[in-house]
Design an enzyme around this catalytic site. Structure first.
Site, PDB file in Angstrom:
ATOM      1  N   HIS A  83       0.839  -1.191   0.000  1.00  0.00           N
ATOM      2  CA  HIS A  83       0.000   0.000   0.000  1.00  0.00           C
ATOM      3  C   HIS A  83       0.880   1.249   0.000  1.00  0.00           C
ATOM      4  CE1 HIS A  83      -3.164  -2.806   0.672  1.00  0.00           C
ATOM      5  NE2 HIS A  83      -2.757  -3.105   1.892  1.00  0.00           N
ATOM      6  N   GLU A  94      -2.781  -0.695   7.750  1.00  0.00           N
ATOM      7  CA  GLU A  94      -3.784  -1.640   8.244  1.00  0.00           C
ATOM      8  C   GLU A  94      -3.230  -2.495   9.365  1.00  0.00           C
ATOM      9  OE1 GLU A  94      -3.624  -5.383   5.197  1.00  0.00           O
ATOM     10  OE2 GLU A  94      -4.380  -3.515   4.353  1.00  0.00           O
ATOM     11  N   ARG A 118      -0.253  -4.616  -6.581  1.00  0.00           N
ATOM     12  CA  ARG A 118      -0.042  -6.054  -6.461  1.00  0.00           C
ATOM     13  C   ARG A 118       1.324  -6.438  -7.003  1.00  0.00           C
ATOM     14  NH1 ARG A 118      -5.349  -5.029  -7.286  1.00  0.00           N
ATOM     15  NH2 ARG A 118      -6.769  -5.992  -5.770  1.00  0.00           N
TER      16      ARG A 118
END
Length: 416
Positions: A100, A135, A291
């Site tokens: 991210h 996260e 990704r």
């Protein structure tokens, strides 16, 4: 306080049983990968408004009066949107290798792709919004993952073990193994990890061919000890994504096994992949993912390489903090969110809700009763709620007459 209904995402890697079993409802018959709890515009929860019985998407409800629902401090810091998104995540198969962006990268990338005229849902789009996505994951069951780069010397030891297995069997060591060993011998550890990662992600057919040779040796009897977890991961990833560069990239990363109750956090630039397990995932409200393998989806290698932090890291475990109010709280180093675990015996006293701005609550066992000076709400297993900032302070009680313990999770901002 508003009872909410949440959106279930049926990605192919999801478990068909885990979320339904956790929340005590019937299975849908489809993969159930993620239950989204929040106000992300892609899949906002739906709030039931007690005053008039209407159902309103949570993002629209928040937008109707941000100061009331989010609080002045949250609006000042994050803008007029709920800054976090909570999920129940159930991985039956590996997710893609991903990373991210930082907030600065997200803002620049989103503006750049908008200027290029890329559609919001274009498959070759990297930045769906202008926010970063730090996260954390809290394990509800044994949870397997790849998380951040391990020290280069550790990966060298694993690759040397693989090379020795070829030598002992009288076979030629695949050239890729020797090249990676050379990359990882660099005196600049970060540069060596970058070189090895870039070799794998850009190697094309030669990487695929040599990966097949490595996996063939491992499944035909090459010794796995003392690297059973890492090498079994190589075997299992190749079964799902044969020849994918992510199969051997996995050896560059920390291979972790979380016990129920353990948590890790993932900052910008951390390459990771969830492999298997059920957990509570919390993140800043964003859908920005770059990704790096183990996926049929778009991989933008140049942008990926600009986003990754190639420094080796210790596994970023996140221990619980016990506050002076006896709250069990997980506080990662991000302002957007924190997670509170609330366990109540049937005869327990109330636990204050750790709330800074808005909060969401989900119950995974038993029943709870939320009360504040302004209202109250009872939730049973599988139920969830959105709590406006203006509702604080809120206490969480076991329901009178309960005979089983209750377990709930609450998410609010990390503002102090």
């Amino acid at each position: 306080m508003y009872e909410i209904e949440n959106v279930l995402r049926d990605y192919a890697w999801g478990s068909t049983t885990a979320i339904a079993s956790l929340l005590g409802r019937e299975e849908s018959g489809r993969p159930e990968a993620e239950l989204w709890i929040g106000a992300h515009p892609d899949s906002p929860s739906v709030a039931h408004v007690p005053e008039d019985g209407t159902a309103t998407p949570l993002d629209a409800l928040v937008a109707s009066d941000p100061e009331h629902f989010l609080g002045t401090e949250s609006v000042t810091r994050f803008g007029p949107r709920l800054p976090f998104l909570a999920k129940i995540l159930a991985a039956a198969q590996p997710l893609s290798l991903q990373v991210h962006p930082s907030l600065e990268q997200a803002r620049a990338g989103f503006a750049r792709e908008n200027a290029e005229g890329l559609a919001a849902n274009a498959p070759n789009r990297n930045y769906r919004d202008d926010n970063h996505k730090p996260e954390m994951i809290f394990a509800l069951t044994p949870f397997e993952a790849l998380c951040g780069f391990r020290p280069a010397a550790e990966t060298r030891n694993i690759l040397a073990h693989v090379a020795a297995a070829f030598d002992e069997a009288g076979g030629d060591v695949p050239p890729l193994i020797g090249s990676l060993l050379g990359d990882l011998a660099s005196t600049d550890e970060g540069a060596g990890l970058r070189a090895a990662f870039e070799r794998l992600i850009t190697g094309g057919g030669s990487v695929s061919d040599d990966t097949a040779l490595v996996v063939a040796a491992l499944v035909s009897g090459a010794p796995l000890a003392p690297y059973e977890a890492e090498l079994n991961t190589v075997i299992s990833l190749n079964e799902k994504y044969p020849g994918d560069p992510g199969v051997l990239i996995s050896l560059l990363l920390n291979r972790i096994s979380l016990a129920p109750g353990e948590a890790v956090y993932l900052p910008a630039g951390n390459v990771h992949a969830y492999l298997h397990g059920l957990g509570v995932e919390v993140m800043a409200s964003s859908d920005n993912v770059l990704r790096g393998g183990l996926t049929p989806k778009f991989v933008d290698v140049p942008e990926l390489l600009r986003t990754i932090d190639f420094r080796p890291v210790a596994v970023p475990m996140l221990p619980a903090e016990r506050t002076e109010l006896d709250q069990e709280v997980f506080r990662p180093p991000f302002e957007e969110f924190q997670l509170q675990r609330i366990e109540l015996a049937p005869d327990a006293g109330p636990v204050p809700l750790a709330q800074a701005g808005a909060a969401v609550v989900i119950v995974v066992a038993g029943n709870i009763y939320l009360d504040s000076p302004k209202g109250d709400l009872q939730l049973s297993r599988g139920g969830s709620a959105f709590l406006a900032a203006a509702e604080a302070p809120v206490n969480v009680h076991p329901v009178a007459g309960s005979t089983v313990p209750a377990l709930a999770f609450a998410v609010t901002t990390g503002l102090r």
